[in-house]
Design an enzyme around this catalytic site. Structure first.
Site: not given
Ligand code: ADP
Length: 407
Positions: A98, A290, A16, A155, A336, A334, A213, A288, A216
């Site tokens: 990072r 979602r 990223k 980290d 947020e 998750i 925090h 996931d 994933s």
């Molecule tokens: P990382 O940066 O560790 O990859 P993120 O902080 O981006 O992870 O979190 C990703 C996870 O957040 C996804 O796998 C999903 O489970 C969850 N997530 C993202 N958007 C939503 C949503 N609208 N509703 C529920 N869970 C969500």
């Protein structure tokens, strides 16, 4: 020409990046303006470059044949080739990275030179998967752009100096001396969110604060006086909460059983604990949240319940460490975006006087300042604050470069 910073957050199969504009005239002005951000993911499987501008509009979304993009080095070339002609009006003054592990050496970001690189490589055995992926881009960029200063942001650094009781396992002392310690992770996220809390409510930020925090990868940290006191991740990013595909805390006897009774090889156990466990393992459906929330299958619901109960248990246990609680924050994917998860977590904590306001909890996040979601009778405020690890890296990089320029 306007100055800009490049921020790189590299994993084993993705890179990223973000590019920030820097206010060159005002050296006290610390804010960064996002110019663009994107990623190459699926490196070695289904490579894809996606870049968005500061308003979130997609600038490019291209798939690549896997032969063309199977290494981090190739991914960096793809990013550089795409980005370079598009930032002609900017002069890049440095690159922030990072890096997952700063071991017990680094308590803050550091300018990378040969000696630092050597020390960082010595931490590879502590986090083989992540550290290698983090260091590769630094090495490659040092070769390609030796003129640019590169800063490593860790980290682990935010947890450096946490109390001894948070740093140890109940294992023979010599292992601790060898580095088997509870380092903790997600420090850049905690630092960023704590910084936001300082702006939103300095009293709470300096008090007994818990930040969850939940992405994933997931962990929770308790702070006092703005410092990390204890966190759920330990020696590796496998500890603590169950995550998308990671097991979290486990009876160590299970690992022995898998090796001794089932004859599994260490790498098979590792693969199971990192890639096939957590929400994916529990549900057998998805990692996931979602998808799990949208499913009407009992296993999906159970996996979410399991996660929420563990999050609440960990919050309660961290509150013991800091002797109470003045504020609670949810952040990351998750934290947020999943009001249902927040609702179930806080339901487990009603006994302690924590309550959620359902309407506030369901509201859309208004922006980087986040929102408050506690109910009128809640003993302490509950916040949802979006995290931004790349911005934290950018800010650290800018600060360090300006400090070095002064001396
Ligand atoms: P990382 O940066 O560790 O990859 P993120 O902080 O981006 O992870 O979190 C990703 C996870 O957040 C996804 O796998 C999903 O489970 C969850 N997530 C993202 N958007 C939503 C949503 N609208 N509703 C529920 N869970 C969500």
């Amino acid at each position: 020409m306007t100055q800009a910073l490049f921020v790189v957050n590299a994993g084993s199969s993705s890179i990223k990046f973000k590019i920030y504009g820097v206010a060159a005239q005002d050296h006290e002005h610390e804010d960064l303006d996002l110019i663009m951000g994107g990623q190459v993911d699926g490196i070695g499987s289904e490579p894809r470059l996606k870049v968005k501008d500061q308003a979130g509009a997609v600038l490019v979304d291209d798939k690549f044949p896997v032969e063309q993009l199977s290494t981090l080095s190739q991914a960096q070339t793809v990013i550089a080739d795409w980005v370079t002609p598009r930032i002609k009006g900017f002069v890049i003054i440095g690159i922030g990275h990072r890096v997952v592990h700063g071991g017990s050496v680094y308590s803050k970001p550091v300018l990378v030179d040969d000696e630092v690189m050597h020390t960082l490589e010595s931490f590879i055995p502590l986090a083989p998967l992540h550290q290698l992926g983090n260091l590769d881009p630094i090495r490659i960029l040092r070769e390609r752009r030796p003129d640019l200063p590169q800063v490593a942001c860790f980290d682990t650094a935010f947890h450096h100096g946490h109390p001894e009781l948070s740093d140890r396992f109940a294992l023979p002392r010599e292992l601790y001396e060898e580095g088997v310690r509870r380092y903790g992770f997600h420090g850049l996220s905690y630092e960023y969110v704590h910084g936001k809390m300082e702006q939103i409510d300095p009293g709470v930020a300096q008090g007994r604060l818990i930040i969850a925090h939940l992405g994933s990868g997931a962990s929770i940290c308790c702070l006092f006086g703005g410092r990390s006191i204890e966190t759920t991740m330990g020696f590796t990013a496998l500890d603590g909460l169950p995550m998308g595909t990671r097991s979290g805390t486990l009876d160590p006897g299970v690992v022995l059983h898998l090796i001794e009774q089932k004859g599994m090889k260490p790498e098979e156990v590792g693969n199971m604990l990192y890639k096939q466990s957590g929400l994916l393992g529990l549900s057998g459906i998805s990692n996931d949240v979602r998808e799990l929330l949208a499913s009407d299958r009992q296993e999906a619901n159970m996996a979410i319940d399991f996660f929420c109960q563990r999050v609440a248990q960990s919050m309660a246990s961290l509150a013991v460490t800091i002797n109470g609680l003045d504020g609670l924050v949810f952040t990351a994917g998750i934290g947020e975006n999943a009001p249902e998860v927040r609702r179930r977590v806080i339901k487990h904590l009603n006994w302690s006087g924590l309550f959620i306001d359902d309407m506030a909890n369901e509201a859309r996040l208004p922006g980087p300042q986040g929102m408050r979601i506690e109910g009128a009778h809640s003993r302490v405020p509950i916040y949802v604050i979006p995290t931004d690890e790349e911005k934290m890296i950018g800010l650290h990089t800018l600060r360090l470069l300006r400090l070095l320029k002064k001396h």
